[in-house]
Design an enzyme around this catalytic site. Structure first.
Site, mmCIF file in Angstrom:
data_model
loop_
_atom_site.group_PDB
_atom_site.id
_atom_site.type_symbol
_atom_site.label_atom_id
_atom_site.label_comp_id
_atom_site.label_asym_id
_atom_site.label_seq_id
_atom_site.Cartn_x
_atom_site.Cartn_y
_atom_site.Cartn_z
ATOM 1 N N SER A 4 28.603 43.783 25.299
ATOM 2 C CA SER A 4 27.128 43.974 25.187
ATOM 3 C C SER A 4 26.431 45.049 25.808
ATOM 4 O O SER A 4 25.391 45.597 25.452
ATOM 5 C CB SER A 4 26.356 42.486 25.489
ATOM 6 N N ASN A 5 26.996 45.405 26.954
ATOM 7 C CA ASN A 5 26.495 46.650 27.530
ATOM 8 C C ASN A 5 26.959 47.910 26.701
ATOM 9 O O ASN A 5 25.896 49.038 26.766
ATOM 10 C CB ASN A 5 26.888 46.834 28.976
ATOM 11 N N LYS A 8 40.206 46.200 34.417
ATOM 12 C CA LYS A 8 41.482 46.630 34.862
ATOM 13 C C LYS A 8 41.090 47.794 36.073
ATOM 14 O O LYS A 8 39.802 48.266 36.024
ATOM 15 C CB LYS A 8 42.332 47.202 33.774
ATOM 16 N N ASN A 49 30.104 52.800 36.746
ATOM 17 C CA ASN A 49 30.495 51.425 36.387
ATOM 18 C C ASN A 49 29.219 50.596 36.585
ATOM 19 O O ASN A 49 28.223 50.981 37.525
ATOM 20 C CB ASN A 49 31.313 50.560 37.386
ATOM 21 N N HIS A 82 27.607 46.789 37.908
ATOM 22 C CA HIS A 82 28.009 45.355 38.511
ATOM 23 C C HIS A 82 26.929 44.421 38.450
ATOM 24 O O HIS A 82 25.905 44.887 38.780
ATOM 25 C CB HIS A 82 28.530 45.577 40.027
ATOM 26 N N ASP A 108 34.331 47.945 43.043
ATOM 27 C CA ASP A 108 32.960 47.923 43.130
ATOM 28 C C ASP A 108 32.522 48.930 44.582
ATOM 29 O O ASP A 108 31.536 48.471 45.012
ATOM 30 C CB ASP A 108 32.320 46.532 43.548
HETATM 31 C C1 GRF Z 1 28.671 42.773 32.736
HETATM 32 O O1 GRF Z 1 28.165 41.679 33.436
HETATM 33 C C2 GRF Z 1 29.055 43.645 33.905
HETATM 34 O O2 GRF Z 1 28.142 43.796 34.997
HETATM 35 C C3 GRF Z 1 30.358 43.639 34.412
HETATM 36 O O3 GRF Z 1 31.061 42.868 33.285
HETATM 37 C C4 GRF Z 1 30.057 42.392 32.360
HETATM 38 C C5 GRF Z 1 30.403 43.021 30.880
HETATM 39 O O4 GRF Z 1 29.540 42.300 29.820
HETATM 40 N N1 GRF Z 1 31.011 44.373 34.828
HETATM 41 P P1 GRF Z 1 29.476 43.041 28.426
HETATM 42 O O5 GRF Z 1 30.949 43.051 27.932
HETATM 43 O O6 GRF Z 1 28.963 44.342 28.648
HETATM 44 O O7 GRF Z 1 28.988 42.177 27.603
#
Ligand code: GRF
Length: 215
Positions: free
Chosen positions: A16-17, A94, A110, A112, A153
């Site tokens: 989704s991101n 990974k 990244n 988080h 992280d």
């Molecule tokens: C998100 O919550 C992001 O913060 C974390 O993994 C999740 C990925 O969600 N690192 P998506 O695959 O982007 O929906």
């Protein structure tokens, strides 16, 4: 005309991101080109999305490359082949290998789903992050975009955005509220990088050339 930033995505799951960033590239909010999507999971939503969008995409994992060093090399080779300037981790489960960290030093970002350094580190992914936030009694949580420098992280924090924790939240309701903020924050950070409002540290390999330019 200014060169568009080429983004290389690494994603393991839903995507989704990735989708939020692709949408922003498409509608012109981001002056960037999605160059390649790489996933360690053949069945990921991220690869399906890349397919629907007709983006270059591939599956690289322990299945295709059982030797971790060879996998690291292969991922970097694909990123370089597609001229990725910046590596965007979008739910990538990974660890990033040493060749990638060296080749893309200060150029791997990244997101988080918490306010790092709290609720981060080994094991802090998925609903575990939000369970940890609720257990701590915190009134707010949020999302963090940071550089990836090796440890889980860790790395320079580029931006954070706060999200309230409600008294009746479950990990799932909190995750959904944070995710909506992630989609906005990730696009905002990329735009700030592109426009220079966020400056990434210099890459050592780039500095000598620059130092000798015109001097
Ligand atoms: C998100 O919550 C992001 O913060 C974390 O993994 C999740 C990925 O969600 N690192 P998506 O695959 O982007 O929906």
């Amino acid at each position: 005309m200014e060169k568009k930033l080429r983004l290389g995505f690494l994603a393991s799951g839903r995507g989704s991101n990735l989708q939020a960033i692709l949408q922003a590239c498409r509608d012109g909010r981001l002056r960037a080109i999605p160059a390649i999507v790489i996933s360690n999971n053949e069945d990921s939503g991220a690869l399906a999305l890349a397919g629907r969008e007709a983006l270059p995409a591939c599956h690289l994992s322990g299945k295709t490359h059982p030797d971790p060093a060879a996998l690291d090399e292969a991922i970097v080779a694909v990123l370089l082949k597609h001229n990725a300037d910046l590596v965007v981790l979008a739910g990538y489960m990974k660890r990033i290998g040493p060749v990638m960290l060296r080749t893309y030093r200060h150029r791997v970002i990244n997101i988080h789903p918490a306010l790092l350094p709290q609720h981060g580190g080994k094991g802090m992914y998925g609903l575990a992050v939000h369970e940890s936030v609720i257990k701590s009694g915190a009134k707010e949580t949020g999302a963090t975009v940071h550089l990836v420098e090796g440890e889980y992280d860790s790395g320079l924090i580029l931006a954070q955005r706060r999200v309230p924790v409600h008294r009746d939240d479950t990990a799932a309701t909190l995750a959904a509220r944070v995710l909506a903020t992630e989609h906005i924050l990730y696009v905002d950070v990329l735009r700030d990088i592109i426009e220079g409002a966020i400056r990434l540290p210099e890459q050592e390999s780039a500095s000598p050339g620059r130092l000798h330019d015109g001097t």
